[in-house]
Design an enzyme around this catalytic site. Structure first.
Site, PDB file in Angstrom:
ATOM      1  N   CYS A  49       0.815  -1.220   0.000  1.00 22.54           N
ATOM      2  CA  CYS A  49       0.000   0.000   0.000  1.00 22.54           C
ATOM      3  C   CYS A  49       0.845   1.265   0.000  1.00 22.54           C
ATOM      4  O   CYS A  49       0.315   2.367  -0.149  1.00 22.54           O
ATOM      5  CB  CYS A  49      -0.946  -0.008   1.198  1.00 22.54           C
ATOM      6  SG  CYS A  49      -2.301  -1.191   1.012  1.00 22.54           S
TER       7      CYS A  49
ATOM      8  N   LYS B 183       0.532   3.555  -3.117  1.00 15.44           N
ATOM      9  CA  LYS B 183      -0.655   4.354  -3.391  1.00 15.44           C
ATOM     10  C   LYS B 183      -0.255   5.745  -3.880  1.00 15.44           C
ATOM     11  O   LYS B 183       0.812   6.257  -3.552  1.00 15.44           O
ATOM     12  CB  LYS B 183      -1.489   4.522  -2.115  1.00 15.44           C
ATOM     13  CG  LYS B 183      -2.528   3.455  -1.877  1.00 15.44           C
ATOM     14  CD  LYS B 183      -3.396   3.837  -0.696  1.00 15.44           C
ATOM     15  CE  LYS B 183      -4.561   2.898  -0.521  1.00 15.44           C
ATOM     16  NZ  LYS B 183      -5.439   3.314   0.587  1.00 15.44           N
TER      17      LYS B 183
ATOM     18  N   ASP C  79     -14.845   6.180   1.638  1.00 20.21           N
ATOM     19  CA  ASP C  79     -15.029   4.946   2.407  1.00 20.21           C
ATOM     20  C   ASP C  79     -14.289   3.789   1.752  1.00 20.21           C
ATOM     21  O   ASP C  79     -13.713   3.920   0.668  1.00 20.21           O
ATOM     22  CB  ASP C  79     -16.518   4.628   2.568  1.00 20.21           C
ATOM     23  CG  ASP C  79     -16.836   4.077   3.946  1.00 20.21           C
ATOM     24  OD1 ASP C  79     -16.015   3.302   4.473  1.00 20.21           O
ATOM     25  OD2 ASP C  79     -17.894   4.425   4.501  1.00 20.21           O
ATOM     26  N   ASP C  80     -14.311   2.633   2.413  1.00 19.45           N
ATOM     27  CA  ASP C  80     -13.522   1.490   1.975  1.00 19.45           C
ATOM     28  C   ASP C  80     -14.130   0.750   0.791  1.00 19.45           C
ATOM     29  O   ASP C  80     -13.418   0.019   0.091  1.00 19.45           O
ATOM     30  CB  ASP C  80     -13.339   0.516   3.141  1.00 19.45           C
ATOM     31  CG  ASP C  80     -12.563   1.156   4.282  1.00 19.45           C
ATOM     32  OD1 ASP C  80     -11.378   1.420   4.089  1.00 19.45           O
ATOM     33  OD2 ASP C  80     -13.157   1.398   5.349  1.00 19.45           O
TER      34      ASP C  80
ATOM     35  N   ASP D 193      -8.600  -3.723  -4.792  1.00 20.46           N
ATOM     36  CA  ASP D 193      -7.288  -3.295  -4.305  1.00 20.46           C
ATOM     37  C   ASP D 193      -6.213  -4.152  -4.961  1.00 20.46           C
ATOM     38  O   ASP D 193      -6.392  -5.362  -5.115  1.00 20.46           O
ATOM     39  CB  ASP D 193      -7.209  -3.428  -2.779  1.00 20.46           C
ATOM     40  CG  ASP D 193      -6.314  -2.358  -2.161  1.00 20.46           C
ATOM     41  OD1 ASP D 193      -5.200  -2.146  -2.698  1.00 20.46           O
ATOM     42  OD2 ASP D 193      -6.719  -1.751  -1.170  1.00 20.46           O
TER      43      ASP D 193
ATOM     44  N   GLY E 292     -11.365 -13.053 -13.540  1.00 23.99           N
ATOM     45  CA  GLY E 292     -10.478 -11.908 -13.408  1.00 23.99           C
ATOM     46  C   GLY E 292      -9.967 -11.426 -14.739  1.00 23.99           C
ATOM     47  O   GLY E 292     -10.542 -11.727 -15.796  1.00 23.99           O
ATOM     48  N   HIS E 293      -8.856 -10.693 -14.699  1.00 24.51           N
ATOM     49  CA  HIS E 293      -8.266 -10.141 -15.922  1.00 24.51           C
ATOM     50  C   HIS E 293      -6.767 -10.047 -15.721  1.00 24.51           C
ATOM     51  O   HIS E 293      -6.293  -9.763 -14.615  1.00 24.51           O
ATOM     52  CB  HIS E 293      -8.847  -8.764 -16.231  1.00 24.51           C
ATOM     53  CG  HIS E 293      -8.370  -8.198 -17.531  1.00 24.51           C
ATOM     54  ND1 HIS E 293      -8.668  -8.772 -18.749  1.00 24.51           N
ATOM     55  CD2 HIS E 293      -7.586  -7.115 -17.808  1.00 24.51           C
ATOM     56  CE1 HIS E 293      -8.107  -8.063 -19.714  1.00 24.51           C
ATOM     57  NE2 HIS E 293      -7.444  -7.066 -19.167  1.00 24.51           N
ATOM     58  N   SER E 294      -6.023 -10.271 -16.807  1.00 22.35           N
ATOM     59  CA  SER E 294      -4.559 -10.225 -16.728  1.00 22.35           C
ATOM     60  C   SER E 294      -3.990  -9.438 -17.888  1.00 22.35           C
ATOM     61  O   SER E 294      -4.566  -9.410 -18.984  1.00 22.35           O
ATOM     62  CB  SER E 294      -3.977 -11.649 -16.736  1.00 22.35           C
ATOM     63  OG  SER E 294      -4.343 -12.322 -17.934  1.00 22.35           O
TER      64      SER E 294
END
Length: 350
Positions: free
Chosen positions: A19, A22, A52-53, A70, A141-143
């Site tokens: 993190c 960021k 917010d989260d 994330d 998902g995606h790659s």
């Protein structure tokens, strides 16, 4: 061409880690600009307005959908551990809303010419193991082929609308509880400098791979008014968002905040991340009360970017014992009361 003889350090392939990579809070605010004038649907009950989260959509009177994402670059060199940390961190935002994860999507960016397939498989396996342990399997998902290794999740969860926790519900008179020690950013910086002890590394991994599962049951305890997770903007950054959203003031007792002992020693020796300075630049004006012995060490510790950090909870004083017991029974033995909420604005540290 890859050198098959030299060990690959994942953290060396990224300019930042966890993190800590960021965007600078000030830069992010500048990029986002003014809120959209688009009229929000009635059922979008939490959007980005209070930072917010997660976003929350009311499906019906009994169920709301919590959605978050994330992802980041490696904080450690072991690929499976990197995957576990990234997945734990992503799921934390669901728990911070008082929700239970249901399923995930993987976000994968890998420098294919620099990492062998077995390392990439190990990263994905680590993330999958955590998601499945949370009861939220990775359904797709995606790659992409990327310049740096990037991994994370889109995490989805559900919660009863009446038990939703946000970061803007804190009330004057509340106490603040933090679920995990801080110092992960300092640990990650020390790891890159080969200054982190084996014990420090073990503590870092244990903390960053511990799911914030207590969040899912917090609202049912009663007296819990707000929650968020402490991640890339550090304790002060995420606390300032909580205070701003609720229109209140926070008082933090420095001696009560759980800090990894080795992280404190490393910080005193000058180890810090670049993100801690950016975080302080963004939040420093909100810190309206500082003790006489305030120093640069304080700025480093309280603005240290946390990867997969602990939940920060605002609750009524008579609920604090139940909240702490809830944390401790879930394996978060370091959870502690670190301060209180008052009428006013800003943050004071004593």
């Amino acid at each position: 061409m890859m050198d098959d003889t030299a060990p690959i350090r994942l953290s060396a392939l990224a300019h930042g880690g966890g993190c800590g990579c960021k965007l600078d809070p000030a830069v992010l605010s500048d990029i986002l600009g003014a809120p959209s004038a688009f009229p929000l649907p009635r059922d979008l009950i939490v959007d980005a307005s209070t930072r917010d989260d997660a976003a929350v959509w009311r499906i019906n009177d009994e169920t709301a959908l919590v959605a978050t994402t994330d992802f980041f670059t490696p904080i450690v060199d072991d690929p499976e551990t990197f995957g576990k940390i990234a997945a734990t961190n992503a799921l934390s935002d669901v728990y911070a809303m008082g929700a239970t994860p249901i399923f995930c999507l993987a976000l994968v960016g890998m420098p294919v010419g620099k990492l062998p397939p077995e390392m990439i498989r190990a990263i994905l396996a680590g993330g999958r193991s955590v998601a499945e342990a949370a009861g939220a399997p990775i359904a797709g998902g995606h790659s992409i082929d990327a310049a740096e290794p990037i991994y994370g999740l889109v995490a989805l969860g559900t919660v009863h609308p009446d038990r939703l926790l946000t970061n803007s519900g804190a009330r004057a008179g509340d106490v603040l509880i933090l679920g995990k020690p801080i110092g992960i950013g300092i640990f990650s910086a020390a790891l890159k400098q080969d200054r982190l002890s084996p014990d420090g590394y073990a503590r870092m991994v244990a903390s960053t791979t511990r799911l914030n599962t207590p969040g899912a049951g917090l609202a049912a305890l009663g007296g819990v008014h707000a929650a968020t997770d402490v991640t890339g903007f550090g304790l002060l950054g995420h606390l300032s968002e909580m205070c701003e959203g609720a229109g209140v003031r926070a008082v933090i007792e420095r001696s009560a905040v759980p800090v990894f002992a080795e992280a404190r020693s490393l910080a005193a020796a000058g180890v810090r991340t670049g993100a801690s300075g950016r975080n302080w630049a963004a939040v420093g004006a909100a810190v309206t009360g500082r003790p006489a012995d305030w120093s640069g060490l304080d700025e480093t510790l309280w603005c240290d970017p946390q990867t997969s950090g602990g939940l920060l909870v605002s609750c009524a004083p008579d609920s604090a014992e139940a909240v702490l017991d809830h944390f401790h029974k879930a394996g978060h033995g370091d959870a502690a009361v670190i301060g209180r909420i008052e009428a006013g604005e800003g943050i004071a540290l004593v």
